[in-house]
Design a protein around this motif. Structure first.
Motif, PDB file in Angstrom:
ATOM      1  N   ASN A   1       0.997   5.650   0.856  1.00 38.20           N
ATOM      2  CA  ASN A   1       0.263   6.444   1.556  1.00 38.20           C
ATOM      3  C   ASN A   1       0.408   7.683   0.632  1.00 38.20           C
ATOM      4  OD1 ASN A   1      -0.299   8.675   3.342  1.00 38.20           O
ATOM      5  ND2 ASN A   1       1.276   8.032   4.919  1.00 38.20           N
TER       6      ASN A   1
ATOM      7  N   THR B   1      -0.568   8.538  10.086  1.00 31.40           N
ATOM      8  CA  THR B   1      -2.086   8.676  10.006  1.00 31.40           C
ATOM      9  C   THR B   1      -2.700   6.921   9.756  1.00 31.40           C
ATOM     10  OG1 THR B   1      -2.049  10.627   8.606  1.00 31.40           O
ATOM     11  CG2 THR B   1      -3.960   9.224   8.073  1.00 31.40           C
ATOM     12  N   TRP B   2      -1.862   6.596   9.041  1.00 30.91           N
ATOM     13  CA  TRP B   2      -2.367   4.893   8.997  1.00 30.91           C
ATOM     14  C   TRP B   2      -1.335   3.865   9.519  1.00 30.91           C
ATOM     15  CZ3 TRP B   2      -6.785   4.228   6.281  1.00 30.91           C
ATOM     16  CH2 TRP B   2      -7.359   5.120   5.488  1.00 30.91           C
TER      17      TRP B   2
ATOM     18  N   THR C   1       2.760  16.730   4.850  1.00 29.25           N
ATOM     19  CA  THR C   1       2.014  15.731   5.681  1.00 29.25           C
ATOM     20  C   THR C   1       0.415  16.239   6.009  1.00 29.25           C
ATOM     21  OG1 THR C   1       2.438  16.790   7.791  1.00 29.25           O
ATOM     22  CG2 THR C   1       4.277  15.386   6.963  1.00 29.25           C
TER      23      THR C   1
ATOM     24  N   TRP D   1       0.958  -0.902   0.029  1.00 36.54           N
ATOM     25  CA  TRP D   1      -0.096  -0.092  -0.210  1.00 36.54           C
ATOM     26  C   TRP D   1       0.886   1.100   0.035  1.00 36.54           C
ATOM     27  CZ3 TRP D   1      -5.477  -0.016   0.249  1.00 36.54           C
ATOM     28  CH2 TRP D   1      -5.874  -1.343   0.230  1.00 36.54           C
TER      29      TRP D   1
ATOM     30  N   CYS E   1      -0.886  11.430   3.175  1.00 29.09           N
ATOM     31  CA  CYS E   1      -1.240  11.715   4.720  1.00 29.09           C
ATOM     32  C   CYS E   1       0.076  11.646   5.339  1.00 29.09           C
ATOM     33  CB  CYS E   1      -1.954  10.551   5.247  1.00 29.09           C
ATOM     34  SG  CYS E   1      -3.779  10.402   4.562  1.00 29.09           S
TER      35      CYS E   1
ATOM     36  N   LEU F   1      -5.012   6.148   1.484  1.00 31.35           N
ATOM     37  CA  LEU F   1      -4.078   4.847   1.452  1.00 31.35           C
ATOM     38  C   LEU F   1      -4.447   4.171   0.382  1.00 31.35           C
ATOM     39  CD1 LEU F   1      -1.744   3.312   3.146  1.00 31.35           C
ATOM     40  CD2 LEU F   1      -3.389   2.052   4.145  1.00 31.35           C
TER      41      LEU F   1
ATOM     42  N   SER G   1      -9.056   8.616   4.749  1.00 39.48           N
ATOM     43  CA  SER G   1      -8.992   9.432   5.959  1.00 39.48           C
ATOM     44  C   SER G   1      -9.821  10.561   5.954  1.00 39.48           C
ATOM     45  CB  SER G   1      -7.675   9.603   6.301  1.00 39.48           C
ATOM     46  OG  SER G   1      -7.575  10.536   7.420  1.00 39.48           O
TER      47      SER G   1
ATOM     48  N   PRO H   1       2.819  10.191   8.077  1.00 38.59           N
ATOM     49  CA  PRO H   1       3.345   8.854   8.462  1.00 38.59           C
ATOM     50  C   PRO H   1       2.480   8.186   9.067  1.00 38.59           C
ATOM     51  CG  PRO H   1       5.179  10.494   8.181  1.00 38.59           C
ATOM     52  CD  PRO H   1       4.008  11.171   8.224  1.00 38.59           C
TER      53      PRO H   1
ATOM     54  N   CYS I   1      -7.036   4.154  11.300  1.00 39.10           N
ATOM     55  CA  CYS I   1      -6.543   5.364  10.684  1.00 39.10           C
ATOM     56  C   CYS I   1      -7.105   6.456  11.638  1.00 39.10           C
ATOM     57  CB  CYS I   1      -7.431   5.681   9.312  1.00 39.10           C
ATOM     58  SG  CYS I   1      -7.341   7.412   8.571  1.00 39.10           S
TER      59      CYS I   1
END
Length: 395
Positions: A38, A45-46, A241, A36, A41, A63, A204, A43, A55
């Motif tokens: 990102n 976030t997920w 970010t 997956w 987002c 993601l 998200s 780092p 999340c």
């Protein structure tokens, strides 16, 4: 061997179920996000632990899968951890966000908690539900099934459970047709989806949400044409970010001007100050940056711009002033969002400017004074513009 006829239906049903289960593979392993990407987002976030994908909802973004999918059956369980939580699954999406928004272009399968309904105005026509809407976003198209509002397909039944209970989605996409089953029954979908091949993504959008048991079964290809296939990822990396200025050097004298506001970087009211420079230097590269010009923007003055290679003179300027490329009021207008895409090779620069949905393209070329690597910067000219969707790929 004797076989009771009364057991035959059960026997055949069990065979059919077993055959249906064949071919599914998990989309996540137990403890990391391998496979997956990102998209845009932070780092943190997920994350994933013991097979549960978490999340935190900040910032708004996605993601996505490393590769594209065409025809498939996807199953996933999800739950919101707070009332009125908002999320979704993007189907057949783009590798990066669409111009002017923090979302991938594609078909969204809504994941919305019942508490969100308190925001609905009962005197106005229905425009969303919390039980599994399916709809195209930001340039995608679809012919909706059943009850609809525009291209949004409303669910035929109310079947989702409120936070913090788990729900089960089964999404089937085949030859541009998409259907959603909520907790065991198909309730919504659409035909003639465009795109019908692309990336899959989890969303998200402001609230904590969890996913588990995410698995997929791929179906035979129907050979989609290029115009209904999402563009491939070219190695874009997000430079912001969405939560803070990691990777940027905020000038101390103007720190109050630069505001991290979810997926956008906004300029607060005040006098013009120093640019916001990236911490990393770049040589040959391609840069994407969206600029939002509020209706109050005065285009008789400098409004927004990008600096490259460490040069203080802007490469691209929106408004009026001194820059390598000046895009003035004859080509842009207040109240619009624009996407700048700049390609730097050696000292040659090509710039593509488009509006939201990447319409009305305008191209520009220039020569820079420097071939040396250097940081890039978002310019501050004293107007309350905002920047977003800042991506880079090195060439």
């Amino acid at each position: 061997m004797k076989f009771s006829l009364c057991l035959l239906p059960i026997f055949l049903l069990s065979i059919s179920h077993a055959q249906d289960e064949q071919g599914f593979v998990p989309m996540f392993n137990a403890n990391d996000l391998k496979g997956w990407v990102n998209a845009n987002c932070a780092p943190e976030t997920w994350s994933i632990k013991d097979g549960v994908i978490s999340c935190n909802g900040r910032p708004t973004g996605a993601l996505r899968t490393e590769r594209q999918y065409e025809n498939f059956i996807l199953e996933a369980e999800w739950r919101h951890l707070s009332s009125a939580g908002n999320s979704g699954i993007f189907v057949w999406g783009t590798p990066i966000t669409a111009p002017g928004v923090p979302f991938l272009r594609g078909i969204e399968v809504q994941i919305l908690d019942h508490g969100y309904m308190k925001n609905a105005d009962p005197t106005k026509p229905r425009w969303f539900s919390t039980h599994g809407d399916v709809f195209p976003i930001h340039g995608a198209t679809m012919n909706p099934h059943g009850d609809s509002n525009g291209m949004r397909s409303f669910p035929s039944e109310e079947r989702s459970k409120p936070s913090p209970e788990w729900n089960h989605y089964r999404i089937e996409g085949n030859n541009g047709r998409l259907t959603l089953a909520v907790n065991g029954k198909v309730v919504s979908g659409g035909d003639e989806c465009n795109y019908r091949k692309g990336y899959l993504a989890l969303e998200s959008e402001g609230a904590p949400v969890e996913f588990r048991n995410v698995r997929i079964k791929e179906l035979p290809s129907t050979n989609p044409a290029a115009d209904v296939t999402a563009p491939l990822d070219q190695g874009w990396k997000a430079l912001y970010t969405g939560t803070d200025f990691r990777g940027w050097n905020v000038p101390a004298a103007s720190s109050s001007r630069w505001v991290s506001a979810d997926w956008q970087i906004m300029l607060a009211k005040g006098a013009a100050a120093d640019p916001l420079w990236s911490a990393q230097e770049y040589g040959d590269c391609e840069i994407i940056c969206d600029v939002n010009l509020p209706k109050s923007t005065d285009l008789s003055k400098a409004a927004a711009g990008l600096c490259m290679r460490g040069l203080s003179r802007p490469l691209v300027l929106l408004g009026a002033g001194e820059a390598s490329i000046v895009i003035g009021a004859d080509k842009i207008k207040p109240g619009q969002r624009y996407r700048i895409k700049a390609t730097l090779k050696g000292n040659t620069v090509q710039v593509l400017l488009t509006e939201t949905q990447e319409t009305n393209p305008q191209t520009f070329e220039t020569i820079l004074d420097s071939k040396s690597p250097g940081p890039i910067a978002l310019a501050d000219f004293g107007q309350t513009v905002s920047y977003g969707n800042i991506f880079i790929r090195e060439l």
